[in-house]
Design an enzyme around this catalytic site. Structure first.
Site, short mmCIF file in Angstrom:
data_model
loop_
_atom_site.label_atom_id
_atom_site.label_comp_id
_atom_site.label_asym_id
_atom_site.label_seq_id
_atom_site.Cartn_x
_atom_site.Cartn_y
_atom_site.Cartn_z
CB CYS A 204 -48.26 27.00 -4.36
SG CYS A 204 -49.06 26.45 -5.88
CG ASP B 138 -55.29 29.68 -11.36
OD1 ASP B 138 -54.64 28.62 -11.43
OD2 ASP B 138 -55.51 30.26 -10.29
#
Length: 638
Positions: free
Chosen positions: A2, A99
């Protein structure tokens, strides 16, 4: 993977600046965006998401159940399922399948020491309103980028420098960083006032200041400790294979397809082979190909893919494509390049994205763990007491002959200047590894502007880098090869290799690169490998060859390291020549404060007269000049 940013300001950020920062990071996360702003408006977290795990419910920023702690994450945490189950058993509630959420609860449980439990490639920013502080954590080897700046008592973090600029950080040249080449210290960038959070460290931002603290370091045993190791060679190989195999297995966890980059080198071949053993379907393997036989590895890669049962996908790259994409690659890397290999990786990642892939295995880090590059092997040979002078000279000659494509870059002649003399005083010997960096800076010196400040000309970047490292604790007393592996892991690896040969070129096209060799458990296993099993004669990465022998074709098993580079310019019609001429003729070329364009143009006119085996180094200097000009224009540098 990201894109993230964070800001601690006095009056808050205008929404248009936040939106521009998110837009600058969109390539890192095209699947969604998110913002959190504190109640008083002064703190902001931003996130752009590339969904890999928990596809439908992993949006960020994330907030703790009590509303006091907020978090953004870039990267992957491996082994997260086991940690999640342990936390659930302790009473923690999870609202996503991502996660990333484990970091939020680990922070509640252990504070910033949660960093030591995180495994993988990551950058995290945690905003704790109770503590009036932000905590920024970077993974152990700096696979994921994380930058920060302090401007007028306001603090900014971001995955990429361009997002910091969008938030209002000024774009100014750091002349020491821009002229330092490979020798740049691990914290410095080419932008004044913009630093990196170093690998294996966390930053605490509070009251307009940022302080850096280590949470992990690569501990390599001393030479005496290595001699006390009683393991057999077979046991060393088995230990390393198990660590690497586990790292590969962990990186197969994803809710999307995992593919692989593949060259003709042992690193990517070993990773692909071990990964394919864990899969019940063929892995798609993507290989760059060139029309210059000295640099093309297509035939080897295809045979390797066939052996392990993967599917082979060649991606041809032309000189025209490299010339046309050079500026785009610089925009994403935010640093100088000295070869087109970064651009080639940019083009490879674009092709892989177009094939519908989001996640790939890559082989970076093996050379840095196990002494793969020629200069590492030179340092190992020169430190080997079992070799006579004649034997050593013969092996060095053999290495030179086997590295025709890259010896000008990787095995230059030893230079003696005040900087190398200072290094010898600090270390007690002259490393070939640091000589490469010194030669790179020295070879470009004739192109620098004469009106540079005298202090910049006198600055010694390699000395500055060494003085920022814990030499007495981590370097002294180690074998020479291990000393250089440590230094390299703190400088060239995060600043360059993991930038324009890994994350930045992959994420330019929203591709997540997974790097099994830079798992810290693999690194710890590599640290325990005896030097003689890292470099055996001039055979590099001997332990890896033995550990992965069952998944390698004989040609890969027996082959010497061929560093990944693109072919140099060969004739007057090469598209790169046109690119250099146009770039050097631009207004940005006149405006940049580092290189003398008349000198660079004269060097360009003589490029094709440089001997074939030296041209790759000479052209590398021209690519540095072109990189600076492109940065001047794209980032509006002052």
């Amino acid at each position: 993977m990201c894109g993230i940013f964070a800001a601690m300001t006095r009056e808050g950020l205008p929404r248009d600046r936040c939106d521009e920062a998110l837009e600058r990071l969109e390539h890192r996360g095209p699947d969604g965006t998110g913002l959190w702003t504190s109640r008083d408006g002064r703190w902001t977290l931003g996130h752009t998401r590339l969904s890999i795990i928990g596809l439908n419910n992993g949006s960020q920023p994330m907030t703790s159940p009590d509303g006091a702690v907020h978090m953004v994450v870039n990267g992957e945490f491996y082994g997260y399922r086991e940690i999640r189950e342990r936390l659930r058993a302790s009473g923690y509630h999870f609202s996503t399948e991502s996660d990333s959420e484990i970091a939020l609860h680990l922070y509640h449980e252990r504070g910033i020491q949660a960093a030591t439990e995180l495994r993988g490639e990551f950058a995290v920013v945690i905003a704790d309103e109770r503590q009036r502080a932000m905590y920024a954590i970077r993974d152990r080897f700096g696979v994921k980028p994380l930058y920060y700046a302090v401007v007028g008592g306001e603090v900014f973090f971001a995955s990429e420098i361009k997002a910091l600029l969008a938030l209002g950080v000024p774009a100014r040249w750091d002349l020491e960083g821009a002229t330092g080449g490979f020798g740049r210290t691990h914290e410095k960038t080419e932008f004044a006032g913009i630093n990196t959070v170093p690998p294996g460290c966390y930053a605490i931002a509070r009251d307009g200041t940022v302080r850096i603290y280590p949470y992990w370091d690569w501990e390599i045993p001393t030479a005496a400790q290595m001699q006390a190791d009683t393991r057999t060679e077979e046991e060393v190989v088995a230990d390393f294979r198990e660590a690497l195999r586990d790292s590969v297995r962990q990186r197969l966890v994803a809710d999307v397809e995992v593919a692989s980059y593949l060259s003709g080198g042992i690193d990517s071949c070993a990773v692909l082979g071990l990964a394919q053993q864990e899969m019940d379907r063929p892995i798609r393997a993507f290989t760059l190909t060139f029309d210059n036989a000295l640099y093309d590895e297509a035939a080897i890669a295809e045979a390797q893919a066939k052996l392990v049962g993967a599917t082979y996908h060649p991606i041809p790259i032309t000189g025209r494509e490299i010339a046309e994409s050079f500026a785009d690659a610089i925009w994403h890397s935010e640093t100088q390049m000295f070869n087109g290999h970064g651009v080639a990786k940019f083009l490879l990642s674009r092709a892989v994205r177009d094939a519908g892939i989001k996640v790939v295995f890559t082989g970076e880090g093996s050379d840095e763990m196990l002494g793969g590059y020629p200069y590492f092997r030179v340092d190992a040979l020169n430190d080997d007491p079992t070799l006579s002078a004649d034997e050593r000279a013969k092996l060095l000659d053999e290495m030179l002959g086997a590295n025709a494509a890259t010896r000008a870059l990787m095995m230059p002649e030893q230079i003696s200047n005040p900087e190398m003399q200072a290094i010898e005083r600090r270390l007690g010997w002259l490393p070939a590894t640091l000589n490469v960096a010194a030669v790179q800076t020295n070879s470009a010196a004739h192109l620098f502007r004469d009106d540079r400040p005298a202090s910049v000309g006198q600055f010694q970047p390699l000395v500055g880098a060494l003085d920022r490292l814990p030499i007495a604790q981590r370097v002294t007393g180690r074998d020479h090869l291990n000393q250089m592996l440590y230094v390299n892991a703190k400088t060239i690896l995060p600043n360059f290799i993991l930038n324009y040969l890994a994350d930045r070129m992959e994420m330019a096209h929203s591709i997540e690169g997974r790097v099994p060799f830079l798992d810290h458990h693999v690194a710890e296993a590599a640290a325990r490998v005896p030097v003689s099993m890292k470099v055996k004669g001039i055979r590099e990465k001997h332990v890896l060859r033995e550990a992965a022998k069952d998944v390698l074709i004989p040609e890969v098993y027996d082959r010497q390291k061929h560093p990944f580079t693109t072919p140099p310019t060969r004739n007057p019609n090469d598209p790169m020549l046109e690119f250099y001429r146009d770039t050097f003729a631009s207004q940005a070329a006149k405006d940049q404060p580092i290189f003398d364009i008349e000198k660079a143009s004269a060097a360009l006119d003589q490029l094709l007269e440089v001997p074939d085996d030296q041209r790759i180094a000479a052209e590398g200097n021209l690519q540095r000049v072109a990189s600076v000009v492109v940065m001047q224009e794209l980032f509006s540098m002052s």
